[in-house]
Design a protein around this motif. Structure first.
Motif, PDB file in Angstrom:
ATOM      1  N   ALA A 177       0.837  -1.198   0.000  1.00 10.42           N
ATOM      2  CA  ALA A 177       0.000   0.000   0.000  1.00 10.42           C
ATOM      3  C   ALA A 177       0.873   1.250   0.000  1.00 10.42           C
ATOM      4  CB  ALA A 177      -0.923  -0.005   1.215  1.00 10.42           C
ATOM      5  N   THR A 179       1.815   5.037   0.924  1.00 10.54           N
ATOM      6  CA  THR A 179       1.577   6.001   1.994  1.00 10.54           C
ATOM      7  C   THR A 179       2.431   7.239   1.735  1.00 10.54           C
ATOM      8  OG1 THR A 179       3.361   5.174   3.418  1.00 10.54           O
ATOM      9  CG2 THR A 179       1.200   4.102   3.608  1.00 10.54           C
ATOM     10  N   SER A 209      -5.830   2.376  -6.975  1.00  8.25           N
ATOM     11  CA  SER A 209      -7.002   2.857  -6.240  1.00  8.25           C
ATOM     12  C   SER A 209      -6.786   4.317  -5.868  1.00  8.25           C
ATOM     13  CB  SER A 209      -7.206   2.023  -4.972  1.00  8.25           C
ATOM     14  OG  SER A 209      -6.157   2.284  -4.053  1.00  8.25           O
ATOM     15  N   TYR A 210      -7.867   4.978  -5.504  1.00  5.43           N
ATOM     16  CA  TYR A 210      -7.741   6.368  -5.045  1.00  5.43           C
ATOM     17  C   TYR A 210      -6.968   6.448  -3.741  1.00  5.43           C
ATOM     18  CZ  TYR A 210     -10.630   8.486  -8.641  1.00  5.43           C
ATOM     19  OH  TYR A 210     -11.100   8.959  -9.844  1.00  5.43           O
ATOM     20  N   SER A 211      -7.039   5.425  -2.928  1.00  4.75           N
ATOM     21  CA  SER A 211      -6.291   5.415  -1.685  1.00  4.75           C
ATOM     22  C   SER A 211      -4.790   5.391  -1.950  1.00  4.75           C
ATOM     23  CB  SER A 211      -6.697   4.204  -0.842  1.00  4.75           C
ATOM     24  OG  SER A 211      -5.917   4.117   0.325  1.00  4.75           O
ATOM     25  N   ASP A 212      -4.350   4.517  -2.857  1.00  2.15           N
ATOM     26  CA  ASP A 212      -2.926   4.451  -3.188  1.00  2.15           C
ATOM     27  C   ASP A 212      -2.474   5.695  -3.948  1.00  2.15           C
ATOM     28  OD1 ASP A 212      -2.184   1.964  -2.031  1.00  2.15           O
ATOM     29  OD2 ASP A 212      -3.210   0.912  -3.641  1.00  2.15           O
ATOM     30  N   ARG A 214      -3.630   8.671  -3.467  1.00  4.49           N
ATOM     31  CA  ARG A 214      -3.479   9.684  -2.411  1.00  4.49           C
ATOM     32  C   ARG A 214      -2.153   9.501  -1.685  1.00  4.49           C
ATOM     33  NH1 ARG A 214      -8.599  10.093   1.190  1.00  4.49           N
ATOM     34  NH2 ARG A 214      -8.053   7.901   1.529  1.00  4.49           N
ATOM     35  N   GLY A 215      -1.758   8.236  -1.462  1.00  2.00           N
ATOM     36  CA  GLY A 215      -0.470   7.982  -0.836  1.00  2.00           C
ATOM     37  C   GLY A 215       0.686   8.463  -1.687  1.00  2.00           C
ATOM     38  N   THR A 260     -10.806   0.038  -6.023  1.00  2.00           N
ATOM     39  CA  THR A 260     -11.077   0.323  -4.623  1.00  2.00           C
ATOM     40  C   THR A 260     -11.082  -0.977  -3.810  1.00  2.00           C
ATOM     41  OG1 THR A 260     -12.402   2.258  -5.204  1.00  2.00           O
ATOM     42  CG2 THR A 260     -12.728   1.326  -3.004  1.00  2.00           C
ATOM     43  N   ASN A 261     -10.283  -1.010  -2.756  1.00  2.00           N
ATOM     44  CA  ASN A 261     -10.183  -2.172  -1.845  1.00  2.00           C
ATOM     45  C   ASN A 261      -9.689  -3.441  -2.539  1.00  2.00           C
ATOM     46  OD1 ASN A 261     -11.245  -0.632   0.327  1.00  2.00           O
ATOM     47  ND2 ASN A 261     -13.335  -1.080  -0.344  1.00  2.00           N
TER      48      ASN A 261
END
Length: 318
Positions: A177, A179, A209-212, A214-215, A260-261
């Motif tokens: 992931a 960060t 993903s949008y989470s990664d 953002r990281g 996502t996820n």
């Protein structure tokens, strides 16, 4: 002389029979969804019909020879086929304008005996189209023909994560992931594992993903040698999804709702991904049915995906 007397009259409202005042706006809001990303960067195959389409690709295996008299044929022209399986879907909805009589929306109805339109019809269509786009994007990534317990199992085509696998020839590495402290290193590792035969292409992408994503942005912001204020490779204009060039490379990093996820990155030539559809990806119509006395919404959409030369991709997945 007559004396004039001034009298004061006291008036007050009796408001006990009135409901509490509410102010309603003249517009209607909708919840925005992320919508389509993958088709924007892929090769679009329009006007496909039925359930399966074969798309031809070719590549030549050439052999360079020493110059000499005579003709010595060597090498082959290899014809390849990419299969695009299509899903043909629809959405049917009905709206009864008379259901609005007891609400504030009744003020937006016509004065006629027949209600042939519903308030904010364009907003209704826009919201439906956005949600169709969001659903298609997710299915293009997660669909699988394999049986299982999710809504993406037993579908009519395999999505990206079912096509781009090590079993089909992709280079696979472990997922980490992203960060604010490791994002640049994580995406650089994915870049380092994109097969060399496609590194010269100008359509290389890393989907995440949008989470990664953002990281990665947080990591770039924290880096002492990257200035996002003068980074003209990033986009964020109205109507565009966010993306950024991986520093020092020819690879664009693109977030998608489809991952996502999913704990995965997919990297390779965007043009090798083929999205099949009819004349349009989806079309939505709204009309009044005078016999049912309802407003009906009908949407048809055909979509599918195929990937050419999976060996040109890198998959990072846990």
């Amino acid at each position: 002389m007559e004396k004039t007397t001034k009298k004061g009259f006291k008036f007050s409202y009796d408001l006990t029979a009135l409901p509490e005042y509410n102010s309603y706006g003249a517009d209607m809001l909708i919840k925005q969804v992320l919508g389509l990303t993958l088709p924007k960067y892929s090769t679009i195959r329009p006007n496909l019909k039925g359930t399966t389409e074969k798309v031809g690709w070719l590549q030549n295996d050439i052999v360079i020879q020493d110059l000499a008299c005579g003709f010595d044929p060597t090498g082959d022209t290899v014809q390849n086929l990419v299969t695009i399986d299509l899903c043909n879907r629809k959405i049917n909805q009905t709206l009864c304008p008379y259901d609005l009589y007891d609400t504030y929306l009744s003020a937006s109805l016509s004065n006629g005996n027949f209600q042939e339109e519903v308030p904010f019809a364009q907003v209704v269509i826009e919201d439906i189209n956005q949600r169709i786009a969001n659903a298609i994007e997710t299915q293009l990534w997660l669909n699988t023909t394999a049986t299982g317990a999710t809504s993406y199992n037993s579908q009519c085509f395999d999505g990206m994560l079912a096509l781009v696998t090590s079993g089909n020839g992709a280079t696979q590495i472990a997922y980490t992931a992203a960060t604010g402290s490791n994002g640049l290193d994580v995406f650089t590792k994915v870049y380092e594992n994109i097969p060399q035969n496609v590194l010269h292409r100008n359509d290389l992408v890393i989907y995440c993903s949008y989470s990664d994503y953002r990281g990665l942005i947080a990591s770039m912001r924290n880096s002492s040698y990257i200035n996002l204020f003068v980074d003209n490779t990033s986009t964020g204009s109205v109507g565009e999804e966010w993306s950024v060039m991986l520093p020092g490379s020819n690879v664009r990093v693109i977030p998608t709702v489809g991952l996502t996820n999913q704990s995965a990155y997919v990297a390779g030539p965007a043009g090798y991904v083929m999205i099949g559809m009819n004349s349009e990806l989806y079309e939505t119509k709204m009309m009044y049915d005078p016999f049912a006395d309802q407003v009906k919404i009908n949407s048809h959409f055909s979509y599918g995906i195929g990937v050419f030369d999976v060996a040109s991709f890198c998959l990072s997945k846990s």
